[in-house]
Design a protein around this motif. Structure first.
Motif, PDB file in Angstrom:
ATOM      1  N   THR A 121      28.883 -19.540  15.522  1.00 20.86           N
ATOM      2  CA  THR A 121      29.951 -19.726  14.544  1.00 20.86           C
ATOM      3  C   THR A 121      31.130 -20.412  15.229  1.00 20.86           C
ATOM      4  O   THR A 121      31.412 -20.149  16.396  1.00 20.86           O
ATOM      5  N   THR A 122      31.828 -21.281  14.502  1.00 18.01           N
ATOM      6  CA  THR A 122      33.047 -21.911  15.002  1.00 18.01           C
ATOM      7  C   THR A 122      34.217 -21.444  14.150  1.00 18.01           C
ATOM      8  O   THR A 122      34.174 -21.528  12.928  1.00 18.01           O
ATOM      9  N   LEU A 123      35.249 -20.948  14.824  1.00 20.55           N
ATOM     10  CA  LEU A 123      36.478 -20.503  14.161  1.00 20.55           C
ATOM     11  C   LEU A 123      37.555 -21.539  14.460  1.00 20.55           C
ATOM     12  O   LEU A 123      37.854 -21.819  15.620  1.00 20.55           O
ATOM     13  N   LEU A 124      38.143 -22.114  13.409  1.00 20.67           N
ATOM     14  CA  LEU A 124      39.139 -23.171  13.556  1.00 20.67           C
ATOM     15  C   LEU A 124      40.558 -22.600  13.583  1.00 20.67           C
ATOM     16  O   LEU A 124      40.775 -21.442  13.203  1.00 20.67           O
ATOM     17  N   PRO A 125      41.532 -23.417  14.009  1.00 22.43           N
ATOM     18  CA  PRO A 125      42.920 -22.946  14.076  1.00 22.43           C
ATOM     19  C   PRO A 125      43.397 -22.384  12.736  1.00 22.43           C
ATOM     20  O   PRO A 125      43.076 -22.924  11.673  1.00 22.43           O
ATOM     21  N   GLY A 126      44.163 -21.307  12.802  1.00 23.05           N
ATOM     22  CA  GLY A 126      44.731 -20.715  11.598  1.00 23.05           C
ATOM     23  C   GLY A 126      43.778 -19.794  10.860  1.00 23.05           C
ATOM     24  O   GLY A 126      44.009 -19.474   9.698  1.00 23.05           O
ATOM     25  N   THR A 127      42.735 -19.328  11.512  1.00 22.35           N
ATOM     26  CA  THR A 127      41.749 -18.459  10.860  1.00 22.35           C
ATOM     27  C   THR A 127      42.123 -16.995  11.014  1.00 22.35           C
ATOM     28  O   THR A 127      42.500 -16.551  12.094  1.00 22.35           O
ATOM     29  N   THR A 128      41.988 -16.255   9.908  1.00 21.15           N
ATOM     30  CA  THR A 128      42.152 -14.808   9.905  1.00 21.15           C
ATOM     31  C   THR A 128      40.936 -14.209   9.211  1.00 21.15           C
ATOM     32  O   THR A 128      40.570 -14.643   8.122  1.00 21.15           O
ATOM     33  N   ILE A 129      40.328 -13.222   9.853  1.00 24.93           N
ATOM     34  CA  ILE A 129      39.184 -12.523   9.273  1.00 24.93           C
ATOM     35  C   ILE A 129      39.564 -11.057   9.114  1.00 24.93           C
ATOM     36  O   ILE A 129      39.924 -10.392  10.089  1.00 24.93           O
ATOM     37  N   GLY A 130      39.494 -10.564   7.869  1.00 27.76           N
ATOM     38  CA  GLY A 130      39.853  -9.182   7.573  1.00 27.76           C
ATOM     39  C   GLY A 130      38.852  -8.189   8.127  1.00 27.76           C
ATOM     40  O   GLY A 130      37.736  -8.542   8.521  1.00 27.76           O
ATOM     41  N   GLU A 131      39.233  -6.925   8.115  1.00 28.85           N
ATOM     42  CA  GLU A 131      38.384  -5.867   8.673  1.00 28.85           C
ATOM     43  C   GLU A 131      37.111  -5.655   7.851  1.00 28.85           C
ATOM     44  O   GLU A 131      37.045  -6.054   6.683  1.00 28.85           O
ATOM     45  N   ASN A 132      36.115  -5.056   8.489  1.00 27.07           N
ATOM     46  CA  ASN A 132      34.837  -4.714   7.850  1.00 27.07           C
ATOM     47  C   ASN A 132      34.161  -5.939   7.242  1.00 27.07           C
ATOM     48  O   ASN A 132      33.661  -5.900   6.127  1.00 27.07           O
ATOM     49  N   THR A 133      34.149  -7.034   8.004  1.00 27.38           N
ATOM     50  CA  THR A 133      33.627  -8.296   7.498  1.00 27.38           C
ATOM     51  C   THR A 133      32.517  -8.820   8.400  1.00 27.38           C
ATOM     52  O   THR A 133      32.567  -8.660   9.619  1.00 27.38           O
ATOM     53  N   VAL A 134      31.519  -9.438   7.781  1.00 30.78           N
ATOM     54  CA  VAL A 134      30.414 -10.080   8.499  1.00 30.78           C
ATOM     55  C   VAL A 134      30.518 -11.582   8.263  1.00 30.78           C
ATOM     56  O   VAL A 134      30.636 -12.026   7.120  1.00 30.78           O
ATOM     57  N   ILE A 135      30.450 -12.352   9.361  1.00 29.91           N
ATOM     58  CA  ILE A 135      30.413 -13.808   9.278  1.00 29.91           C
ATOM     59  C   ILE A 135      29.008 -14.234   9.700  1.00 29.91           C
ATOM     60  O   ILE A 135      28.567 -13.935  10.814  1.00 29.91           O
ATOM     61  N   GLY A 136      28.305 -14.933   8.807  1.00 28.08           N
ATOM     62  CA  GLY A 136      26.932 -15.348   9.064  1.00 28.08           C
ATOM     63  C   GLY A 136      26.819 -16.368  10.177  1.00 28.08           C
ATOM     64  O   GLY A 136      27.737 -17.143  10.434  1.00 28.08           O
ATOM     65  N   ALA A 137      25.670 -16.372  10.835  1.00 26.95           N
ATOM     66  CA  ALA A 137      25.394 -17.289  11.939  1.00 26.95           C
ATOM     67  C   ALA A 137      25.587 -18.742  11.512  1.00 26.95           C
ATOM     68  O   ALA A 137      25.283 -19.121  10.388  1.00 26.95           O
ATOM     69  N   GLY A 138      26.121 -19.544  12.423  1.00 29.95           N
ATOM     70  CA  GLY A 138      26.275 -20.972  12.196  1.00 29.95           C
ATOM     71  C   GLY A 138      27.391 -21.354  11.248  1.00 29.95           C
ATOM     72  O   GLY A 138      27.479 -22.503  10.822  1.00 29.95           O
ATOM     73  N   SER A 139      28.275 -20.435  10.939  1.00 28.13           N
ATOM     74  CA  SER A 139      29.353 -20.715   9.986  1.00 28.13           C
ATOM     75  C   SER A 139      30.489 -21.501  10.630  1.00 28.13           C
ATOM     76  O   SER A 139      30.707 -21.435  11.839  1.00 28.13           O
ATOM     77  N   LEU A 140      31.221 -22.225   9.801  1.00 20.37           N
ATOM     78  CA  LEU A 140      32.453 -22.899  10.197  1.00 20.37           C
ATOM     79  C   LEU A 140      33.569 -22.235   9.398  1.00 20.37           C
ATOM     80  O   LEU A 140      33.605 -22.347   8.169  1.00 20.37           O
ATOM     81  N   VAL A 141      34.450 -21.526  10.100  1.00 19.84           N
ATOM     82  CA  VAL A 141      35.442 -20.690   9.429  1.00 19.84           C
ATOM     83  C   VAL A 141      36.839 -21.267   9.628  1.00 19.84           C
ATOM     84  O   VAL A 141      37.263 -21.513  10.746  1.00 19.84           O
ATOM     85  N   LYS A 142      37.540 -21.451   8.500  1.00 18.43           N
ATOM     86  CA  LYS A 142      38.923 -21.945   8.506  1.00 18.43           C
ATOM     87  C   LYS A 142      39.693 -21.213   7.427  1.00 18.43           C
ATOM     88  O   LYS A 142      39.197 -21.041   6.314  1.00 18.43           O
ATOM     89  N   GLY A 143      40.874 -20.754   7.741  1.00 18.96           N
ATOM     90  CA  GLY A 143      41.706 -20.089   6.749  1.00 18.96           C
ATOM     91  C   GLY A 143      41.488 -18.588   6.732  1.00 18.96           C
ATOM     92  O   GLY A 143      41.167 -17.990   7.751  1.00 18.96           O
ATOM     93  N   HIS A 144      41.642 -17.993   5.559  1.00 16.39           N
ATOM     94  CA  HIS A 144      41.609 -16.539   5.427  1.00 16.39           C
ATOM     95  C   HIS A 144      40.294 -16.068   4.807  1.00 16.39           C
ATOM     96  O   HIS A 144      39.940 -16.497   3.710  1.00 16.39           O
ATOM     97  N   ILE A 145      39.602 -15.189   5.525  1.00 21.72           N
ATOM     98  CA  ILE A 145      38.431 -14.495   4.991  1.00 21.72           C
ATOM     99  C   ILE A 145      38.889 -13.062   4.765  1.00 21.72           C
ATOM    100  O   ILE A 145      39.331 -12.392   5.703  1.00 21.72           O
ATOM    101  N   PRO A 146      38.807 -12.558   3.520  1.00 25.50           N
ATOM    102  CA  PRO A 146      39.343 -11.225   3.237  1.00 25.50           C
ATOM    103  C   PRO A 146      38.534 -10.102   3.886  1.00 25.50           C
ATOM    104  O   PRO A 146      37.443 -10.323   4.414  1.00 25.50           O
ATOM    105  N   ALA A 147      39.065  -8.912   3.794  1.00 22.28           N
ATOM    106  CA  ALA A 147      38.386  -7.718   4.303  1.00 22.28           C
ATOM    107  C   ALA A 147      37.219  -7.342   3.394  1.00 22.28           C
ATOM    108  O   ALA A 147      37.190  -7.702   2.218  1.00 22.28           O
ATOM    109  N   ASN A 148      36.247  -6.646   3.984  1.00 22.12           N
ATOM    110  CA  ASN A 148      35.148  -6.018   3.240  1.00 22.12           C
ATOM    111  C   ASN A 148      34.236  -7.006   2.523  1.00 22.12           C
ATOM    112  O   ASN A 148      33.821  -6.763   1.395  1.00 22.12           O
ATOM    113  N   VAL A 149      33.918  -8.130   3.199  1.00 22.35           N
ATOM    114  CA  VAL A 149      33.036  -9.137   2.598  1.00 22.35           C
ATOM    115  C   VAL A 149      32.042  -9.653   3.633  1.00 22.35           C
ATOM    116  O   VAL A 149      32.171  -9.408   4.831  1.00 22.35           O
ATOM    117  N   VAL A 150      31.068 -10.396   3.126  1.00 23.37           N
ATOM    118  CA  VAL A 150      30.182 -11.206   3.957  1.00 23.37           C
ATOM    119  C   VAL A 150      30.484 -12.652   3.596  1.00 23.37           C
ATOM    120  O   VAL A 150      30.530 -13.007   2.416  1.00 23.37           O
TER     121      VAL A 150
END
Length: 155
Positions: free
Chosen positions: A103-132
């Motif tokens: 997974t690649t996390l880009l500048p300015g990324t926030t990932i909330g608690e109890n969260t799963v990020i799937g393999a190979g993802s490109l993450v930018k911005g806000h991912i809320p809590a309690n999600v996949v």
């Protein structure tokens, strides 16, 4: 880092104690104790990264806190800067977060608690809590409760 890989093969608990201490000494803010961080995770600008308690960071995850691509855009617009220009941003990982392989996390990324990020993802911005979340770009695909129920039914 080679020594850490050897220690990891001998004792994961000792490896995590040593790695956590090393990352803190480099400037990463760590709240509590991470569950596991692979030895081949790439961190840049350590002081811009926060890791939550009980997080798991899989192999070959990239924490990228800067983006120099704006320099190319400036040159294309006829505004050649005196030096390369970068857009920087913090990366904040909440408690009890799993980040999948490559997974690649880009500048300015926030990932909330109890969260799963799937393999190979490109993450930018806000991912809320309690999600996949997964994909390129990463998007929420279900709640953590739905994920749990889905996995329980498959068992």
């Amino acid at each position: 880092m080679a020594l850490l890989k050897v220690v990891n093969m001998l004792s994961t608990s000792w490896y995590m104690k040593l790695l956590t201490s090393f990352l803190k000494s480099c400037g990463i803010r760590i709240t509590g104790a991470p569950n596991y961080i692979s030895s081949d995770v790439y961190f840049d600008n350590f002081h811009r990264i926060t890791l939550g308690h009980d997080c798991v960071i899989s192999k070959q995850v990239v924490f990228l806190t800067h983006d120099f691509s704006i320099t190319v855009a400036m040159k294309a617009a006829g505004r050649t800067p005196d030096t390369d220009v970068s857009i920087d941003g913090d990366i904040m990982i909440g408690n009890n977060v799993f980040i999948g392989l490559r997974t690649t996390l880009l500048p300015g990324t926030t990932i909330g608690e109890n969260t799963v990020i799937g393999a190979g993802s490109l993450v930018k911005g806000h991912i809320p809590a309690n999600v996949v979340a997964a994909g390129n770009p990463a998007k929420v695909i279900m709640t953590i409760d739905e994920y749990f129920e889905k996995k329980v039914r498959q068992s």
